[in-house]
Write an enzyme that holds these catalytic residues in place. Sequence first.
Site, PDB file in Angstrom:
ATOM      1  N   ASN A 323       0.721  -1.118   0.035  1.00  0.00           N
ATOM      2  CA  ASN A 323      -0.193  -0.046   0.020  1.00  0.00           C
ATOM      3  C   ASN A 323       0.800   1.404   0.100  1.00  0.00           C
ATOM      4  O   ASN A 323       1.764   1.358   0.567  1.00  0.00           O
ATOM      5  CB  ASN A 323      -0.993   0.087   1.288  1.00  0.00           C
ATOM      6  CG  ASN A 323      -1.985  -0.969   1.152  1.00  0.00           C
ATOM      7  OD1 ASN A 323      -2.448  -1.866   2.208  1.00  0.00           O
ATOM      8  ND2 ASN A 323      -2.593  -1.155  -0.132  1.00  0.00           N
ATOM      9  N   GLY A 324       0.329   2.092  -0.805  1.00  0.00           N
ATOM     10  CA  GLY A 324       1.262   3.319  -1.161  1.00  0.00           C
ATOM     11  C   GLY A 324       2.536   3.475  -1.769  1.00  0.00           C
ATOM     12  O   GLY A 324       3.355   4.428  -1.727  1.00  0.00           O
ATOM     13  N   SER A 325       2.690   2.156  -2.287  1.00  0.00           N
ATOM     14  CA  SER A 325       4.124   2.065  -3.233  1.00  0.00           C
ATOM     15  C   SER A 325       3.763   3.013  -4.574  1.00  0.00           C
ATOM     16  O   SER A 325       4.808   3.177  -5.408  1.00  0.00           O
ATOM     17  CB  SER A 325       4.248   0.705  -3.634  1.00  0.00           C
ATOM     18  OG  SER A 325       3.122   0.131  -4.341  1.00  0.00           O
ATOM     19  N   GLY A 326       2.725   3.677  -5.023  1.00  0.00           N
ATOM     20  CA  GLY A 326       2.408   4.234  -6.210  1.00  0.00           C
ATOM     21  C   GLY A 326       1.911   3.591  -7.164  1.00  0.00           C
ATOM     22  O   GLY A 326       1.813   4.213  -8.403  1.00  0.00           O
ATOM     23  N   LYS A 327       1.132   2.544  -7.078  1.00  0.00           N
ATOM     24  CA  LYS A 327       0.504   1.851  -8.119  1.00  0.00           C
ATOM     25  C   LYS A 327      -0.826   2.516  -8.507  1.00  0.00           C
ATOM     26  O   LYS A 327      -0.903   2.687 -10.071  1.00  0.00           O
ATOM     27  CB  LYS A 327      -0.132   0.454  -7.590  1.00  0.00           C
ATOM     28  CG  LYS A 327       1.021  -0.558  -7.098  1.00  0.00           C
ATOM     29  CD  LYS A 327       0.445  -1.887  -6.497  1.00  0.00           C
ATOM     30  CE  LYS A 327      -0.699  -1.800  -5.544  1.00  0.00           C
ATOM     31  NZ  LYS A 327      -0.331  -1.200  -4.359  1.00  0.00           N
ATOM     32  N   GLU A 447      -7.565  -3.296  -8.504  1.00  0.00           N
ATOM     33  CA  GLU A 447      -7.898  -4.345  -7.401  1.00  0.00           C
ATOM     34  C   GLU A 447      -9.362  -4.729  -7.544  1.00  0.00           C
ATOM     35  O   GLU A 447     -10.251  -4.310  -6.804  1.00  0.00           O
ATOM     36  CB  GLU A 447      -7.702  -3.537  -6.028  1.00  0.00           C
ATOM     37  CG  GLU A 447      -6.286  -3.243  -5.581  1.00  0.00           C
ATOM     38  CD  GLU A 447      -6.043  -3.046  -4.313  1.00  0.00           C
ATOM     39  OE1 GLU A 447      -6.716  -3.964  -3.581  1.00  0.00           O
ATOM     40  OE2 GLU A 447      -5.310  -1.981  -4.091  1.00  0.00           O
TER      41      GLU A 447
END
Length: 535
Positions: A323-327, A447
């Site tokens: 989560n929050g990695s930029g996807k 998702e």
Amino acid sequence: MPRSHGWLGAAIVGTHSRQWRLNVMEPAVQLKIKALTFPPATKIVLKDIDLTIQKGDFVAITGEVASGKSMLLHCITGAAVKFFNGEINGSSRVMGRDTQEIPLSGMCDYIGYMMQEPQNQMISISVGEEVAFGIANMNLSWEEITRRTHHYLEFVGLTDFHDRKTDELSGGQAQRVVFASVLAMETPILVLDQPTAELDSQGKKDLYAYLGYLNKEKGVTVIMVMDRARDILPYANRVLIVADGTVKAEYKPHEYLQQLQNKAVWKTTNRLVSQFKPQNNLSEEKIIEVKDLSFTYKGVFLGCENINLAVSRGDFIGLVGLNGSGKTTLLKLMEGLLMPDKGSIVMFNQALTKKNLAALRSKIGFLFQNPDFQIFANTVKDEVGFILKTRRLPQKEIEAKVDRILAVTGLAEYADCHPHQLSRSQRQKLAIASIIVGDPEIIIADEPTSSLDEEQSALIMELLSHLHEQGKTIILVTHDLSAVQKYTNRIIVMRKHHVVLDVPSKDMDSCKEDLMDLGLDVHQSVYFPEDGIAL
């Protein structure tokens, strides 16, 4: 107390230390419901429920889509009557008190409730304000409000997010913020509706472990709707199966696991996979090229940095990362919802600009993480048919295409319903239906199986696989690495706003150590191919 790792490593000494002056002899929850209806509709939503939950229970509730799981939780919180205007023939008691005697605002003394959609529960502008909002209404001192706010933000791994705007959060970050705000209330009962639907695998493990700690060590009663079985079973002591608006069965966790292993819990109807083996549709044509791409939210918070990648026509890409990695930021840049600070995106041999944005978008189907962000029509069939009407197709052709898509996505019986009468998972399927009916060349899915059970997830993945066989290019964001390995031809991993791994999905087994070093759980699901069970 569970071993500290991930965002579970925050100190939890002193949490949930409130002493509740309640009758210790009373059960935590007692439901005796002959029928629940929502006038003027006459359909019985819940029926014949006689359920007692003792203090200290950890109850996992599962069942098919639209079986009544969420509404069962609303009966426990009192919202079914006091917010949704339902009528109950029966009673609902919490900690010995009739919920009809407790103002809805007063339920926070008993229950911490987490909704299925985190964005629908957030009301504040900043993260810190969101976590503090509930406890600020509890007559606590400013020092205690500040302590709890910082403590629970630290616990969920968002220490530096105090001043971040809530509308800038990813789905997983939003879910963590809501969880922090619920925990900060320090209630004797936690009622959670799929609280991990948008969390990465490590986040799920940490949340489950912390709930297990609260339950075993602090005596907190946990009642949780779940859609995936495996991770939560070690912490629960009861599993309830809800179907057709009632509690059909109850198992001990090991009994429920045995049920899953001994028989097929789903058999996908209207299977969309072709009778022949999937063909390799990959070509050498680059349909998307991302060059030196960077984006920062309002010049402060980094979204993605120096991204370089190319997508070939016919690719089926699994885009993964914590989560929050930029996807999601990367997807929004590809769709033109955000414009880069640096670098460029080339689609169909054209640089993406504001001038040609509309033309290029017509070739892309984009599925948001939250389906409510793209649903606006008054009926399900109008939602699916909207894009076809903009193309001025004949009405009979529109109706035929809409009917077919509704049939294959299992929404035909809801054609005349308002979309917001559907469950979260049904609305997710509706969003997918409204995209694929337009026959886009590229499908970007953020998702699409979150909040879906194994059966519904398999149906969506088979649908995407079928579209891929037809020549569509698919970019799928997911936390389910088993689905990536099963359906995609390529896995791209993001970490801290960068692309750090890009390999063929068939090579995932040889990359397990790399994936684990990046915080990904390569063992999060175990598939039984003969009957389609995911554990």
